[in-house]
Design an enzyme around this catalytic site. Structure first.
Site: not given
Length: 501
Positions: A215, A442, A470
């Protein structure tokens, strides 16, 4: 928003290749790209000590301001799980779980043993709390009750009075940070965190960096590669952020990502006998919209504590469950309670996981660090009027999440530390191959970001998971695991454009 760490155990063992690069033990000098006068930081050696369950802990020092390395210092906390096979050790695998604001120390404690078997054998797996985060000179602005009020604020304002209330919360957040952390705020950005990571690389004795970032951690990794391309050994950037987007463009695109993930959830839910949204995916989305409107008009009940479950808390609960497909059954139960009983307890319980709120009402410093890094990394709109244009755009393209996501960044308009440095693509020219992983649906880091980052990096290689949730690595997909572990061990990436299902 940040990655929810899920304890998924990997069972696929890799047949590892060999890599001649080993952790070095000699003192190191600052590399090209490092700030002048930082020799003492690069030459420090960490003193590791046992801190339970096989982990070792240490602290390092970095300058508050790299332009003034002789000035104030910050302390960076690290944790490592030593390589299981010291005789075949490759070096250290640095990690970052995202955020910004996520604790790398806690991530490694939770997830280090879910890395592939051969990765665990041949790497010390290291987590560190970036500057301002967790136990690394932590930044604190808001009390628990103040954060409760901030998250409860109506992010779908119906009139100017409600807009003014949002603006008031944004100003209050910025004013609290100005009062409590003004000295630290200008220096918590990603560029400095990446510089710290190079100091840490040297402090553990590695000649080049091996790294896994999820991320926001992909932005940190790409920033490192841009500043120190010659020090890249192998970087895995999983659930990529696109560095060239503006602060508000990032939020608008993220809102679209959550909308895409919500549609995938609705389609899956409609096939399930316990789905509270009906059997038609389009009608399911309409029922979710109706729930949002109900919570906006009258908050849902909460049997867990005294907070009312406003529309914003409910939206955060839904968003939290979209981070991992394993949470979808919980989301079906939460929505059933909310729709059938007007009970938002499970939704707000999910939301508390997102923002790291304990049941006693205290929060980690994740939210404060997240806001501080995001606000200082890129320029922000100059005033409320300009900011509302991005909110309006987001509402059009993401009707269920647009306002919720974009209004959440409003404190940055009033932030006391601002940058004029415009966002730009990061090419990292001269770096070794960098593996970028994207998941098609995602919610938090849309797939287009991974595709863009892989193109922008001069040595980027794209690996795709045709799936939900994710990030992809550590989620148990054998194809992703095998390709990533092979790259970490040997430096050889999969073929660009590989798709795993």
């Amino acid at each position: 928003m940040r990655l929810i760490a899920t304890a998924i155990v990997l069972t696929l063992a890799m047949v590892a290749g060999c890599d001649a690069q080993r952790g070095q033990t000699s003192q190191q000098s600052p590399p090209a790209g490092a700030a002048a006068g930082t020799d003492t930081y690069y030459q420090q050696r960490l003193k590791w000590s046992g801190c339970g369950d096989g982990f070792q802990c240490a602290t390092a020092e970095v300058p508050l301001d790299y332009a003034k390395p002789g000035g104030d210092r910050l302390r960076i906390s690290l944790t490592r799980l030593p390589a299981e096979d010291g005789s075949r050790r490759v070096g250290s695998l640095f990690t970052n779980p995202g955020g910004p604001g996520g604790s790398g120390v806690q991530f490694v404690r939770q997830a280090a043993r879910t890395f592939g078997s051969d990765v665990r054998k041949r790497f010390d797996i290291i987590g560190f709390d970036p500057r301002g985060v967790g136990s690394s000179s932590p930044l604190r602005c808001m009390t628990g009750p103040q954060l409760d009020a901030f998250y409860a604020a109506d992010t779908s304002p119906d009139d100017q009075k409600e807009v003014d209330a949002l603006a008031s919360e944004g100003r209050k957040y910025a004013d609290n940070c100005r009062a409590k952390a003004a000295k630290l705020l200008p220096y918590v950005g990603t560029t400095n965190a990446a510089r710290d990571m190079d100091v840490l690389r040297a402090a553990v004795g590695d000649d080049k960096l091996t790294y896994y970032g999820a991320s926001y951690g992909t932005y940190l990794g790409a920033s490192y590669a841009e500043q120190f391309p010659g020090k890249v050994r192998a970087l895995v950037l999983d659930g990529a952020v696109d560095p060239k987007l503006s602060s508000t463009e990032t939020l608008v695109e993220q809102a679209k990502g959550f909308e895409t993930a919500l549609r995938a959830f609705a389609a899956d839910c409609a096939k399930r006998p316990d789905c509270p949204l009906g059997t038609d995916p389009d009608a399911a989305l309409d029922r979710l919209t109706d729930l949002q409107k109900r919570a906006d008009a009258r908050p849902l009940t909460n049997t867990r504590d005294s907070r009312q479950v406003t529309e914003s808390w409910a939206a955060m609960g839904v968003a939290t469950a979209l981070y991992a497909k394993e949470y979808w059954p919980i989301l079906r139960r939460a929505l059933a309670q909310a729709i059938q009983k007007n009970d938002g307890t499970l939704l707000i319980t999910l939301a508390d996981q997102m923002v790291e709120r304990e049941q006693n009402g205290t929060y980690s410093n994740q939210t404060d660090a997240n806001m501080a890094v995001n606000c200082v990394d890129k320029p922000n709109p100059p005033d409320l009027s300009a900011y509302r244009k991005s909110v309006d755009e987001a509402e059009k393209v993401a009707p269920r999440f647009g306002q919720f996501v974009v209004w959440g960044g409003l404190p940055c308009v009033y932030w006391p530390a601002q940058t004029k440095q415009q966002p730009q693509p990061l090419a990292a020219k001269g770096a070794a191959p960098i593996l970028v992983i994207g998941t098609l649906r995602d919610p938090a880091t849309p797939y287009s970001w991974a595709r863009n980052l892989a193109r922008e990096l001069s040595s980027g290689v794209l690996l795709t998971l045709d799936g939900d949730g994710h990030t992809a690595y550590l989620q148990g997909n054998p194809c992703i695991t095998a390709a990533t572990d092979r790259y970490l061990l040997t430096g050889q990436p999969p073929k660009d454009g590989t798709v795993c299902r």
